[in-house]
Design a protein around this motif. Structure first.
Motif: not given
Ligand code: HEC
Length: 445
Positions: A18-20, A57-59, A66-68, A90-95, A368-370
């Motif tokens: 959804v990000i895009s 908010v896509s996640c 995402a948990p919340f 820089k942990r979020m957003p995960p990129w 966790n972010w592949q």
């Protein structure tokens, strides 16, 4: 460009998808002369909501990975201090791809100005500002499938039961394909049933019904089979990609498709990690098909280096692998894959004329972010080009993700606590009549 991507490296199904589409108006950086004034006015309504809607908010919404939720002022305020902290670190957003080394679709990172804006907002007590000026929350497809209802669903008929303890399980769910015509796959979306246990999913093709011999021997009364030593236990004749944390459902670039030959069966391999409690899972794979044969067939090039052997305590263990393309190809993207002691992975091309072209560089590998990194523009590569893959592993106590304390020698293997060196590249042949490689490994030699 209109792509879908099947495989976010083995991640967050529709999340990244959804990000895009969630791109809203970019946040204008404050001009230097008025920076102070602008900063003072930062509020949820002015700047913060638009930024969270665009990047988070896509996640961070109900039903997503995402948990919340971060939709709406109440949620944003509740999480405000942590939002400032994780964006700063820089942990979020995960990129994870290093900026400037390759250009990608779905790139999701914050500028220094945006990170500062969130901090300014939190420091000021996370004010709401003028409610009337708040941008509307972005809308998302009502279905759980971000690409719409799949044309073909691959799934076992019953949930798979996983025991509480023991080694990881690789279960291969076989779905028979009775079609006597080729099937053209434009996209894939994977829905892991139970995210606590599903570690990754890969969709293989079995063109010679080789899996049957395993199915005939299954003794536990459940669907699918586990091959000795993990994996699929056979040489797959193809792959449609897969899922790992971070991966979104995507369509392939216009004019390209994976081709499933007539009667080629599907094997959905799910890698399970046990939790200490009995668990169940029903993972589903949605395939999106088209009647139109592709102008170019999408292929995956799996570049492995099986010689992983990392001494305990070694901080900077380097590995490298080179692959030479024998034909002119077009490159669409790549997915790096390592396990827990992996630190960075970089891949680039060296053309016969000496030119170098960047593919991808992940300098802070996180299991966790592949992600599948899809190039913004497909890249034409002439025959004779070398693709180089380099990785660094940290098997010392410095690495907080090291599964062993004290560290132990780590070698190649399928368990999460073993290690891997793998980069999967998406490509098509320039000459569309080039026969498809006979297996994913066969492409390597
Ligand atoms: C691709 C999906 C995705 C995107 C985009 C994303 N997040 Fe997250 N976020 C997650 C997931 C999954 C977790 C829980 C696992 C984790 O902490 O890594 C999480 C956790 C968090 C946490 C809790 C951290 C903790 O230590 O528990 C915060 C705060 C957060 N995200 C804020 C944000 C903000 C702010 C943005 C946008 C700038 C954002 N996230 C974008 C998926 C995402």
């Amino acid at each position: 460009m209109n792509w879908i991507w099947a495989f976010s490296a083995f991640g967050v199904v529709s999340a990244i998808g959804v990000i895009s589409s969630a791109k809203t108006a970019p946040i204008d950086p404050p001009k230097p002369a008025t920076a102070k004034k602008t900063a003072a006015k930062v509020s949820y309504a002015n700047g913060v909501a638009a930024l969270l809607n665009d990047k988070c908010v896509s996640c961070h919404r109900p039903g997503e990975v995402a948990p919340f939720s971060l939709i709406g002022y109440e949620n944003a305020k509740k999480w405000a201090p942590m939002v400032a902290a994780v964006t700063h670190s820089k942990r979020m957003p995960p990129w994870k791809a290093v900026e400037g080394f390759g250009e990608f679709e779905d790139e999701n990172r914050l500028s220094a100005t945006q990170i500062q804006m969130l901090k300014t907002w939190v420091d000021a007590g996370a004010p709401r500002g003028d409610k009337k000026l708040e941008p509307a929350a972005p809308t998302f497809p009502a279905t759980e499938w971000s690409l719409g209802t799949p044309d073909i669903l691959l799934a076992p008929t019953k949930p798979f039961k996983l025991e509480a303890d023991g080694e990881d399980v690789y279960r291969n769910f076989v779905v028979k394909n009775t079609s006597d015509k080729p099937i053209y796959i434009r996209g894939t979306d994977v829905k892991p049933g139970n995210r606590k246990v599903v570690h990754h999913v890969i969709i293989y093709l079995d063109g010679m019904n080789q899996a049957q011999r395993y199915l005939d021997r299954v003794k536990d009364g459940q669907e699918g089979y586990s091959a000795p030593g993990g994996g699929v236990g056979l040489l797959p004749t193809g792959s449609l990609g897969g899922w790992a944390p971070g991966v979104a459902g995507r369509l392939l670039p216009e004019g390209t498709a994976f081709v499933v030959p007539p009667k080629s069966n599907y094997i959905v391999q799910v890698h399970y990690h046990k939790t200490g409690k009995p668990e169940t899972d029903l993972t589903r794979v949605g395939l999106y098909t088209t009647e139109t044969p592709p102008t170019r067939e999408m292929n995956l090039n799996w570049i492995f280096n099986f010689m992983v052997n990392i001494p305990a305590g070694e901080k900077q263990h380097k590995m490298r692998q080179t692959f030479t393309y024998q034909k002119d190809v077009t490159i669409y993207g790549a997915m790096p894959h390592m396990h827990l002691v992996g630190k960075d992975m970089k891949s680039w091309f060296e053309l016969p004329d000496g030119t170098k072209k960047s593919l991808v560089f992940v300098d802070d590998w996180d299991f966790n972010w592949q992600l599948v990194y899809r190039l913004k523009e497909p890249m034409a590569i002439p025959a004779g080009t070398k693709q180089i893959v380099e990785a660094t592993y940290d098997n010392s106590t410095n690495n907080p993700r090291n599964p062993n304390n004290p560290p132990k020698r780590v070698t190649w293997g399928e368990e999460t606590t073993d290690e891997m060196f793998l980069l999967i590249t998406y490509y098509t042949f320039k000459d569309a009549s080039t026969p498809r490689p006979r297996s994913i490994i066969g492409q390597l030699r």
